[in-house]
Design an enzyme around this catalytic site. Structure first.
Site, PDB file in Angstrom:
ATOM      1  N   TRP A  99       0.841  -1.411  -0.025  1.00 29.83           N
ATOM      2  CA  TRP A  99      -0.124  -0.022  -0.206  1.00 29.83           C
ATOM      3  C   TRP A  99       0.805   1.256   0.100  1.00 29.83           C
ATOM      4  CZ3 TRP A  99      -4.203  -1.301  -1.935  1.00 29.83           C
ATOM      5  CH2 TRP A  99      -5.189  -2.354  -1.572  1.00 29.83           C
ATOM      6  N   ASP A 166      -1.351   7.034   6.221  1.00 27.92           N
ATOM      7  CA  ASP A 166      -2.446   5.963   6.003  1.00 27.92           C
ATOM      8  C   ASP A 166      -2.748   5.068   7.176  1.00 27.92           C
ATOM      9  OD1 ASP A 166      -3.944   3.969   5.012  1.00 27.92           O
ATOM     10  OD2 ASP A 166      -2.666   3.638   3.315  1.00 27.92           O
ATOM     11  N   LYS A 190     -11.756  -1.639   7.512  1.00 26.41           N
ATOM     12  CA  LYS A 190     -11.006  -2.576   8.138  1.00 26.41           C
ATOM     13  C   LYS A 190     -11.437  -2.363   9.773  1.00 26.41           C
ATOM     14  CE  LYS A 190      -8.423  -2.918   4.541  1.00 26.41           C
ATOM     15  NZ  LYS A 190      -7.590  -2.276   4.057  1.00 26.41           N
TER      16      LYS A 190
HETATM   17  C1  PLP Z   1      -6.922  -1.535   2.447  1.00 26.52           C
HETATM   18  C2  PLP Z   1      -5.783  -0.595   2.500  1.00 26.52           C
HETATM   19  C3  PLP Z   1      -5.653   0.400   1.498  1.00 26.52           C
HETATM   20  C4  PLP Z   1      -6.800   0.395   0.214  1.00 26.52           C
HETATM   21  O1  PLP Z   1      -8.005   0.738   0.701  1.00 26.52           O
HETATM   22  P1  PLP Z   1      -9.226   0.866  -0.281  1.00 26.52           P
HETATM   23  O2  PLP Z   1     -10.165   1.375   0.468  1.00 26.52           O
HETATM   24  O3  PLP Z   1      -9.374  -0.350  -0.933  1.00 26.52           O
HETATM   25  O4  PLP Z   1      -8.772   2.219  -1.473  1.00 26.52           O
HETATM   26  C5  PLP Z   1      -4.785   1.288   1.552  1.00 26.52           C
HETATM   27  N1  PLP Z   1      -3.930   1.173   2.715  1.00 26.52           N
HETATM   28  C6  PLP Z   1      -4.046   0.392   3.575  1.00 26.52           C
HETATM   29  C7  PLP Z   1      -2.911   0.603   4.828  1.00 26.52           C
HETATM   30  C8  PLP Z   1      -4.861  -0.397   3.323  1.00 26.52           C
HETATM   31  O5  PLP Z   1      -5.036  -1.583   4.683  1.00 26.52           O
END
Ligand code: PLP
Length: 354
Positions: A99, A166, A190
């Site tokens: 990511w 993030d 999540k």
């Molecule tokens: C799941 C995830 C993403 C992607 O998220 P989307 O909602 O599918 O765009 C980005 N960064 C991290 C750390 C993630 O766990």
């Protein structure tokens, strides 16, 4: 038979949250309507927005320097929005996983990206703490929890450069000084709510400093100027977030959750380390308390192990498709009981095949 849900995302939510949000699909409070039918301009929704915003600020201990946005496009759109809004010429990124790598690839479309550390050659199994953030970058970007490989940042740098983080897979899982960040983003599926909504927490003073012309939806400032309802938001996901945040507050907040999460993760790592048949490849100090990855030492036992946990109604234990192996995602709502059950299955497996 109870299902033990170790899905990485969309993933487990508190039972009470599911029940209340299901109920509100049938009938939302006293409106006589479904939560899916209320107007996003109605007083019902205005109250949901206000309440959710207050909960985020209270739980994270943030002041009014921050604006809380509920956007669409996932964390993936934030990979673009962050450099679009914040980067004049230079930024700095940590490459700590897939990511993080996706995020920095987008940033490269806007200017020069300094990669201060890359874990790529070590399969992302550890995170360096020895890097220096250059003075001339517009912001520093990091990923607090690397969902796929199973690492987590335990320390954040002290710097006057704005920190962008993030937090998609560990937001609301531990107590941090959130005031050290200038922008936090997290997609909801999540640890918060249903998919299709991303929380963006932004310190207003960092905005308005780039010269480029930003398309409206991608401009944080335009969202703020439109009272954070520029267009129709994901009403249902925001409502469900509110329920999860109420659940967090009722439990006693982030310090309680942090203790529970650390305990669950420690039990599972201890079992992986003790068990003859499994191994975890992450440097101990960087192990994630949210996504615990592990591998069979003998690959030929894969079918047998899969058969065993699938039969016991454990779901979502397969590792990410790029990595293989196993991943137990043990988010806030996953009970200690489910962790203990997984450990029990691993012990049984060891007895049988060791
Ligand atoms: C799941 C995830 C993403 C992607 O998220 P989307 O909602 O599918 O765009 C980005 N960064 C991290 C750390 C993630 O766990």
């Amino acid at each position: 038979m109870k299902i033990h849900n170790f899905n990485a995302g969309p993933s487990i939510l508190p039972k009470q949250v599911i029940e209340r949000s299901a109920q509100s699909v049938i009938s939302f409070n006293k409106s006589g309507l479904s939560v899916l039918e209320i107007s996003h301009r109605s007083k019902y929704f205005t109250e949901i927005m206000e309440q959710t915003t207050e909960l985020v600020k209270r739980i994270m201990n943030l002041n009014d320097d921050y604006s809380i946005l509920f956007l669409q496009g996932g964390a993936t759109l934030q990979f673009t929005m962050v450099p679009y809004n914040l980067m004049n010429q230079k930024s700095a990124y940590l490459d700590t996983g897939i990511w993080a790598n996706n995020a920095l690839k987008e940033a490269k479309k806007f200017g020069e990206v300094n990669i201060l550390f890359s874990g790529k050659k070590n399969d992302y199994t550890y995170i360096s703490e020895n890097y220096k953030i250059p003075n001339e970058v517009d912001y520093f970007h990091c990923t607090s929890n690397n969902t796929i490989v199973g690492t987590q940042m335990k320390k954040f740098p002290k710097t006057s450069i704005p920190i962008v983080c993030d937090m998609s897979s560990d937001i609301f899982s531990r107590k941090l000084n959130f005031g050290q960040f200038s922008l936090i983003y997290a997609s909801a599926q999540k640890n918060i709510s249903s998919a299709g909504m991303t929380i963006v927490i932004v310190k207003k003073e960092i905005l308005g400093k780039v010269k480029r012309n930003i398309p409206s939806y991608l401009d944080y400032m335009i969202h703020i100027k439109n009272d954070r309802i520029l267009n129709t938001p994901n009403v249902f996901s925001i409502y469900t977030s509110m329920l999860t945040l109420e659940w967090i507050e009722k439990k006693g907040g982030l310090s309680i959750l942090e203790k529970e999460n650390e305990y669950k993760a420690q039990l599972l790592y201890d079992e992986i380390d003790k068990n003859n048949l499994f191994e975890n490849k992450i440097h101990k100090k960087d192990r994630s308390n949210m996504n615990v990855t592990f591998f069979l030492k003998k690959k030929n036992l894969e079918k047998e192990f899969n058969k065993m946990w699938e039969k016991e109604k454990i779901v979502g234990l397969n590792g990410h498709r790029t990595l293989g192996g196993y991943r137990a995602s043990i988010y806030n709502a996953l009970s200690l009981e489910s962790v203990r059950f997984l450990i029990h299955i691993m012990k049984e497996f060891e007895k049988k095949f060791s």
